[in-house]
Design an enzyme around this catalytic site. Structure first.
Site, PDB file in Angstrom:
ATOM      1  N   LYS A 280       0.837  -1.151  -0.059  1.00 58.02           N
ATOM      2  CA  LYS A 280       0.136  -0.077  -0.017  1.00 58.02           C
ATOM      3  C   LYS A 280       0.892   1.131   0.104  1.00 58.02           C
ATOM      4  O   LYS A 280       2.087   1.161   0.378  1.00 58.02           O
ATOM      5  CB  LYS A 280      -0.894  -0.106   1.210  1.00 58.02           C
ATOM      6  CG  LYS A 280      -2.015  -0.926   1.204  1.00 58.02           C
ATOM      7  CD  LYS A 280      -2.798  -0.681   2.579  1.00 58.02           C
ATOM      8  CE  LYS A 280      -4.072  -1.713   2.443  1.00 58.02           C
ATOM      9  NZ  LYS A 280      -4.873  -1.502   1.279  1.00 58.02           N
ATOM     10  N   ARG A 354     -11.085 -10.981   1.068  1.00 54.82           N
ATOM     11  CA  ARG A 354     -11.778 -11.959   0.760  1.00 54.82           C
ATOM     12  C   ARG A 354     -11.177 -13.379   0.549  1.00 54.82           C
ATOM     13  O   ARG A 354     -11.657 -14.333   0.747  1.00 54.82           O
ATOM     14  CB  ARG A 354     -12.339 -11.560  -0.722  1.00 54.82           C
ATOM     15  CG  ARG A 354     -10.863 -11.408  -1.622  1.00 54.82           C
ATOM     16  CD  ARG A 354     -11.108 -10.531  -2.791  1.00 54.82           C
ATOM     17  NE  ARG A 354     -11.371  -9.025  -2.554  1.00 54.82           N
ATOM     18  CZ  ARG A 354     -11.516  -8.071  -3.676  1.00 54.82           C
ATOM     19  NH1 ARG A 354     -11.752  -8.367  -4.779  1.00 54.82           N
ATOM     20  NH2 ARG A 354     -11.826  -6.870  -3.115  1.00 54.82           N
TER      21      ARG A 354
HETATM   22  N1  BES Z   1      -8.340  -3.498   4.062  1.00 49.03           N
HETATM   23  C1  BES Z   1      -8.516  -2.959   2.713  1.00 49.03           C
HETATM   24  C2  BES Z   1      -9.584  -2.267   2.592  1.00 49.03           C
HETATM   25  C3  BES Z   1      -9.848  -0.860   3.109  1.00 49.03           C
HETATM   26  C4  BES Z   1      -9.539   0.356   2.462  1.00 49.03           C
HETATM   27  C5  BES Z   1     -10.189  -0.836   4.311  1.00 49.03           C
HETATM   28  C6  BES Z   1      -9.427   1.642   3.243  1.00 49.03           C
HETATM   29  C7  BES Z   1     -10.276   0.375   5.171  1.00 49.03           C
HETATM   30  C8  BES Z   1      -9.909   1.540   4.542  1.00 49.03           C
HETATM   31  C9  BES Z   1      -8.372  -4.244   1.605  1.00 49.03           C
HETATM   32  O1  BES Z   1      -7.712  -5.260   2.128  1.00 49.03           O
HETATM   33  C10 BES Z   1      -8.043  -3.848   0.320  1.00 49.03           C
HETATM   34  O2  BES Z   1      -6.630  -3.229   0.623  1.00 49.03           O
HETATM   35  N2  BES Z   1      -8.685  -3.553  -0.703  1.00 49.03           N
HETATM   36  C11 BES Z   1      -8.083  -3.190  -2.082  1.00 49.03           C
HETATM   37  C12 BES Z   1      -8.778  -4.237  -2.765  1.00 49.03           C
HETATM   38  C13 BES Z   1      -8.105  -3.994  -4.302  1.00 49.03           C
HETATM   39  C14 BES Z   1      -6.796  -4.518  -4.190  1.00 49.03           C
HETATM   40  C15 BES Z   1      -8.823  -4.967  -5.386  1.00 49.03           C
HETATM   41  C16 BES Z   1      -8.491  -1.830  -2.195  1.00 49.03           C
HETATM   42  O3  BES Z   1      -9.621  -1.427  -1.692  1.00 49.03           O
HETATM   43  O4  BES Z   1      -7.750  -1.058  -2.719  1.00 49.03           O
HETATM   44 ZN    ZN Z   2      -5.776  -5.143   1.538  1.00 49.70          ZN
END
Ligand code: BES
Ligand code: ZN
Ligand code: ZN
Length: 501
Positions: A280, A354
């Site tokens: 991230k 997921r």
């Molecule tokens: N934990 C994150 C989602 C999230 C984002 C929670 C902001 C709280 C605040 C999740 O695991 C994630 O990283 N999702 C990705 C999915 C993508 C890679 C398909 C996202 O939302 O960018």
């Molecule tokens: Zn994630």
């Protein structure tokens, strides 16, 4: 905090602060507000005339007693326009009043609620909302500051309720439910606010065991060896690069032994989400300590279910791990065989929630769950769609999602359903496996739902994406900055409904 029913006439009550309710527009002062106005020689009317007291939603004006009544202060709480008043708005306004009173050093607070207001709802629901407003609004997260001037010194100790025309049983039921719902929400807030060096998958499992012991629930913690035997490969893949071992946490409550029906609650327990090898952005990553808010919601709900003991069976399953980075981590392009037997091509290591939920949902079915709900901080895309106001709902069964939405409405949590058209499935189609875990930016939240749907087969299932609602952006009504405890009240209400209450 102690809750008591006040029996004496309001204007003879000795209390640190008396709250009277005022609505906007129409006839100016009603009920207790009018009584107080008369006792204070119309000084409140005067403030209304001068525009200092308007009845605006969440307006809280603290005034003195001018030596006229035993209550030391008076707080005029604005509820907004009467026709717009809902229990949800009431709960939020009460939270503002409670914080204002505590800030002024009030230890004993009395609410005067006239019948024209509580008559609008079931009396127990009204009392419950009031109790929740106070207990949620006063939540404070105790961190690790060596000196914390804002806390400790000012604490509300007792709340008295003076309610017209509310029977004792309705009062008792409302106070009990309000306290249990709020305490469970605050348990979830505490868990989700904890940093990831303190709340690891194994300490989350310990906290879960403590809740189970306290509430008389069954608990089983699956450690890594067992997870390998069971082929929980999706959970293990995400956990691979972490020094902290993964856990599958199972809690169960048996309130209807004669029934085959089991409500299955599954919560995402990623104690820290770095994104994995598809790391991230560095700014804001600290918020990913809250990526176990789904797990926290399920644990909070189990605490409440253990207290309220509804006539139903509930099994909670929490896959818990950390999504970290090292030389052993799973990579984009890897193919894994999940616990269900279905194969998954990893397309993004940051779509880890997921993956662990795939094993969690399949395991909940294996354990006998007949209706499923999962709760997860799953996608950033849900924030784009619904902001921080509403939780995203997705489901494979409209009757079951209607139940969940009704529970949310009753509990005062905002949710909005997104479609699950079969066309969305193409995003997660893989050329080498049964599916891939993500397929680019369109309909990001729904892609998460479509993926999870593959693991519940025919079992009625509803998915709650709380990525936007689990984290409070500002102090507003019952919500404060930090973890909100989103989902706890909905799941608890759902269990009560499931048990026929
Ligand atoms: N934990 C994150 C989602 C999230 C984002 C929670 C902001 C709280 C605040 C999740 O695991 C994630 O990283 N999702 C990705 C999915 C993508 C890679 C398909 C996202 O939302 O960018
Ligand atoms: Zn994630
Ligand atoms: Zn995540």
């Amino acid at each position: 905090m102690e809750w008591k029913m006040a029996r004496e006439p309001l204007m003879t009550l000795a209390t640190d602060c008396l709250v009277v309710l005022h609505t906007q527009g129409g006839e100016s002062l009603k009920g207790c507000a009018r009584e107080a106005d008369e006792a204070l020689d119309h000084r409140i009317s005067q403030l209304v005339t001068e525009g200092e007291v308007t009845g605006r939603y969440k307006e809280a004006v603290l005034v003195h007693n001018w030596g006229k009544i035993p209550a030391k202060r008076l707080l005029v709480l604005g509820l907004g326009k009467e026709e717009k008043l809902t229990l949800d708005r009431f709960r939020n306004a009460v939270a503002v009043a409670a914080r204002k009173a505590r800030g002024a050093g009030v230890k004993q607070l009395t609410f005067g609620c006239a019948k024209h207001l509580n008559r609008r709802w079931n009396a127990a629901d009204f009392v419950q909302a009031l109790v929740e407003g106070v207990e949620l609004g006063l939540y404070r997260y105790r961190g690790w500051k060596s000196q914390d001037e804002t806390t400790d010194a000012k604490t509300l100790e007792t709340v008295w309720l003076s309610l017209e025309e509310v029977s004792n049983p309705a009062y008792e039921a409302g106070v009990e439910r309000g306290r249990v719902f709020a305490a469970a929400t605050n348990t979830a807030r505490d868990l989700a606010n904890k940093p990831a060096n303190i709340l690891t998958p194994s300490t989350l499992a310990e906290r879960a065991s403590e809740i189970a012991d306290r509430q008389g629930l069954n608990v089983e913690i699956l450690e890594e060896e067992r997870l390998k035997e069971l082929n929980m490969s999706a959970l293990l893949a995400v956990s691979e690069a972490s020094a902290e071992p993964a856990r599958m946490i199972v809690l169960s409550y048996e309130g209807a032994p004669e029934s085959q029906e089991v409500l299955g609650l599954v919560g995402k327990g990623v104690t820290f989400d770095s994104g994995g090898i598809q790391v991230k952005p560095s700014r804001g990553m600290e918020q990913m300590k809250g990526d176990m808010a789904g797990a926290a919601a399920v644990l909070g709900a189990m605490e409440a279910i253990g207290s309220l003991r509804p006539h139903c069976n509930v099994t909670a399953v929490i896959p818990a791990c950390e999504n970290m980075i090292n030389g052993n981590g799973f990579r984009p392009g890897d193919v894994i065989r999940s616990f269900s037997g279905k194969t998954i091509e990893i397309h993004h290591t940051d779509a880890e929630g997921r993956l662990i939920l795939a094993d969690g949902l399949a395991y909940a079915r294996r354990l006998g769950a007949t209706s499923l709900v999962d709760v997860a901080t799953l996608t950033g895309a849900v924030i784009v769609a619904l902001g921080h106001t509403a939780t995203g709902v997705m489901a494979n069964d409209s009757e079951w999602s209607a139940e969940v939405k009704e529970a949310a409405r009753h509990a005062g949590e905002k949710v909005w359903e997104l479609p699950m058209y079969e066309e969305y499935e193409e995003y997660i189609r893989s050329e080498v496996a049964d599916m891939k875990n993500e397929g680019g930016s369109p309909a990001g939240t729904i892609q998460g739902g479509m993926f999870l749907k593959q693991f519940v087969e025919e079992t009625p299932w509803t998915h709650l994406d709380i990525a936007g609602t689990a984290d409070g952006q500002k102090e507003d009504g019952i919500h404060l900055r930090g973890a909100t405890g989103a989902g706890v009240r909905t799941l608890t209400q759902l269990a009560l409904r499931f048990g026929g209450k």
